[in-house]
Design a protein around this motif. Structure first.
Motif, mmCIF file in Angstrom:
data_model
loop_
_atom_site.group_PDB
_atom_site.id
_atom_site.type_symbol
_atom_site.label_atom_id
_atom_site.label_comp_id
_atom_site.label_asym_id
_atom_site.label_seq_id
_atom_site.Cartn_x
_atom_site.Cartn_y
_atom_site.Cartn_z
ATOM 1 N N LEU A 105 123.096 -25.905 -9.428
ATOM 2 C CA LEU A 105 124.065 -26.999 -9.309
ATOM 3 C C LEU A 105 123.749 -27.901 -8.121
ATOM 4 C CD1 LEU A 105 127.378 -25.110 -10.190
ATOM 5 C CD2 LEU A 105 126.222 -26.854 -11.571
ATOM 6 N N ARG A 106 123.318 -27.279 -7.009
ATOM 7 C CA ARG A 106 122.931 -28.101 -5.849
ATOM 8 C C ARG A 106 121.764 -29.017 -6.205
ATOM 9 N NH1 ARG A 106 123.554 -23.330 -2.846
ATOM 10 N NH2 ARG A 106 121.291 -23.024 -2.818
ATOM 11 N N ASP A 129 120.105 -18.589 -10.285
ATOM 12 C CA ASP A 129 121.131 -18.739 -9.258
ATOM 13 C C ASP A 129 121.878 -20.042 -9.550
ATOM 14 O OD1 ASP A 129 122.648 -19.318 -7.016
ATOM 15 O OD2 ASP A 129 121.142 -18.611 -5.594
ATOM 16 N N SER A 167 134.543 -29.457 -10.604
ATOM 17 C CA SER A 167 135.187 -28.868 -11.777
ATOM 18 C C SER A 167 136.121 -29.865 -12.449
ATOM 19 C CB SER A 167 135.971 -27.627 -11.358
ATOM 20 O OG SER A 167 136.739 -27.134 -12.435
ATOM 21 N N LYS A 208 124.539 -21.476 -8.318
ATOM 22 C CA LYS A 208 124.903 -22.336 -7.186
ATOM 23 C C LYS A 208 123.716 -23.198 -6.759
ATOM 24 C CE LYS A 208 128.627 -19.501 -5.282
ATOM 25 N NZ LYS A 208 129.119 -18.747 -4.092
ATOM 26 N N ARG A 209 122.516 -22.584 -6.738
ATOM 27 C CA ARG A 209 121.321 -23.354 -6.376
ATOM 28 C C ARG A 209 121.014 -24.402 -7.440
ATOM 29 N NH1 ARG A 209 116.623 -23.905 -8.067
ATOM 30 N NH2 ARG A 209 116.840 -22.194 -9.552
ATOM 31 N N ASP A 246 129.024 -17.125 -13.815
ATOM 32 C CA ASP A 246 129.123 -17.465 -12.394
ATOM 33 C C ASP A 246 129.779 -18.812 -12.095
ATOM 34 O OD1 ASP A 246 127.752 -15.073 -12.018
ATOM 35 O OD2 ASP A 246 125.791 -16.060 -11.987
ATOM 36 N N ALA A 247 129.892 -19.665 -13.109
ATOM 37 C CA ALA A 247 130.526 -20.974 -12.876
ATOM 38 C C ALA A 247 131.284 -21.408 -14.124
ATOM 39 C CB ALA A 247 129.474 -22.006 -12.486
#
Length: 438
Positions: free
Chosen positions: A70-71, A65, A83, A67-68, A109-110
């Protein structure tokens, strides 16, 4: 220390079709240093994660995941990930393959995030097909310092600028100075730790000590990464290369490794060394026709090591032979000079992992040999002369028989243009080849 690949990293950063980056290359060629310099210089924020013996890796890559991830990266580093403003580097990814696999998900995803990975080329290759992000990454390849990069490290920036102007005839006046610098490069080679030590301390014994340590580390990598059954064979092949290159005919001979040696016994060992970035394999071609790949002879090849200085250490070549007079250029039947030209060829051909192929030529009865052959817009046969002797019977014969060819002779003599051939001083090899190839 300046690395010319830096500009390609900048091109990658600005590319609209950018994917996560893998920086490839043999061990100790400076991948980590280069990525750190790039991150600090080109981004507002830089996050560096070493995957080796890092207890946070399991929780960081518990899943993919992004997003997780990156957090969590933001929490670990206390840096806001935005970005275009933040560069993330996962180093030593061979020690935690999930970090390598995650690049696929960063791509999907990113894609707006600048992320790169580096590590042992062996470890990365071990995971090809088992979680390797095929088609989801960009790749660049870092070699040891080229001669031009060595000149920059020595502070010879004005000389480098003069060489880059390509006023070849005018540079003849500088040939004695460049030859002296070339002798130094023959001794040090281009491994960053070696060059740094030489520039700062000028201690020849320390240079050789560092080179020997790198060679020891390479053999330790063999023990760590290679299949157990292949370890003795890899070691035998590696240790045989100096004597193979010292032969008049530098074709690799299996029987020179051990009596009765055969291709079947050692071909996996050779491929392992290629995959590790430790050797370059130069195949024979049977014909001077494009595309050269159609005329490869897979049974005949030469092996060159990844660094000239390491070859000198492997051969235990005395510093006096290399640094005094011109003996370095002719010693061991010119093996150092052929190694040098091959190394500059790969450095000149950008940082693409799929670099241009380098070949050599012999006729069927081996009475004629051309040291190297490459192609761009046309086919270029290359003769390497370790001294000022400009007699090149084989090259002259080849050119006489095919007017489409253009010959290049690298030697100790001055720059001289002829109708179908050019003589280029050895010190200009890299820049002349870069000009021809790019």
């Amino acid at each position: 220390m300046e690395r010319f690949l830096y500009n390609q990293l900048k091109n990658w950063k600005d590319s609209k079709t950018r994917k996560p980056l893998i920086l490839e290359g043999a061990r100790q060629v400076g991948k980590t240093w280069l990525l750190k310099q790039f991150g600090k210089n080109e981004f507002e924020n830089f996050i560096y994660i070493n995957c080796d013996n890092n207890p946070q890796m399991e929780s960081l890559f518990a899943d993919y995941d992004v997003k997780r991830i990156l957090r969590n990266l933001s929490a670990i580093s206390n840096i806001k990930i935005e970005s275009g403003k933040c560069f993330i580097v996962f180093d030593e990814v061979q020690e935690f393959p999930k970090a390598l696999t995650s690049l696929k998900y960063f791509c999907d995803d990113a894609p707006e995030i600048h992320v790169a990975a580096a590590g042992s080329l062996l470890g990365i290759l071990d995971h090809q097909g088992t979680g390797f992000p095929v088609g989801k990454v960009d790749s660049l390849y870092l070699y040891p310092l080229s001669f031009m990069e060595f000149l920059v490290a020595l502070g010879k920036n004005i000389l480098v600028e003069q060489i880059r102007n390509h006023n070849w005839q005018e540079l003849n006046a500088l040939n004695p100075q460049m030859t002296e610098l070339l002798r130094q490069y023959y001794f040090t080679g281009g491994m960053p730790a070696v060059v740094k030590s030489y520039v700062e301390e000028q201690d020849l014994q320390k240079v050789r000590t560092i080179q020997n340590q790198i060679l020891s580390d390479y053999l330790n990598d063999v023990s760590k990464h290679a299949p157990k059954t292949e370890i003795p064979k890899i070691t035998l092949v590696w240790n045989s290369i100096p004597s193979q290159l010292a032969k008049e005919n530098k074709k690799f001979i299996y029987g020179a490794i051990k009596k009765g040696g055969r291709a079947k016994e050692f071909e996996n060992a050779i491929q392992w060394l290629i995959n590790a970035g430790l050797v370059h394999k130069v195949f024979r071609i049977k014909k001077f026709e494009q595309p050269l790949k159609f005329y490869e002879d897979f049974d005949c090849f030469k092996l060159y090591v990844n660094d000239l200085g390491l070859l000198g250490a492997m051969a235990q070549a005395p510093a006096s032979e290399i640094l005094v007079g011109n003996s370095a250029f002719s010693s061991y039947k010119g093996s150092f000079t052929e190694q040098y030209v091959a190394q500059q060829f790969y450095s000149a051909d950008s940082g693409d992992v799929n670099s241009r192929a380098l070949y050599y030529y012999t006729n069927e009865n081996s009475t004629m040999e051309i040291d190297f052959v490459f192609q761009t817009d046309k086919v270029y046969p290359v003769e390497v002369k370790a001294e000022q002797n400009l007699k090149a019977k084989s090259l002259s014969t080849v050119l006489k028989n095919d007017e489409k060819l253009f010959g290049i002779r690298f030697s100790m003599a001055d720059y001289i243009e002829q109708s179908q051939m050019v003589n280029v001083p050895l010190a200009l090899t890299e820049e002349y080849l870069r000009n021809k190839m790019n």
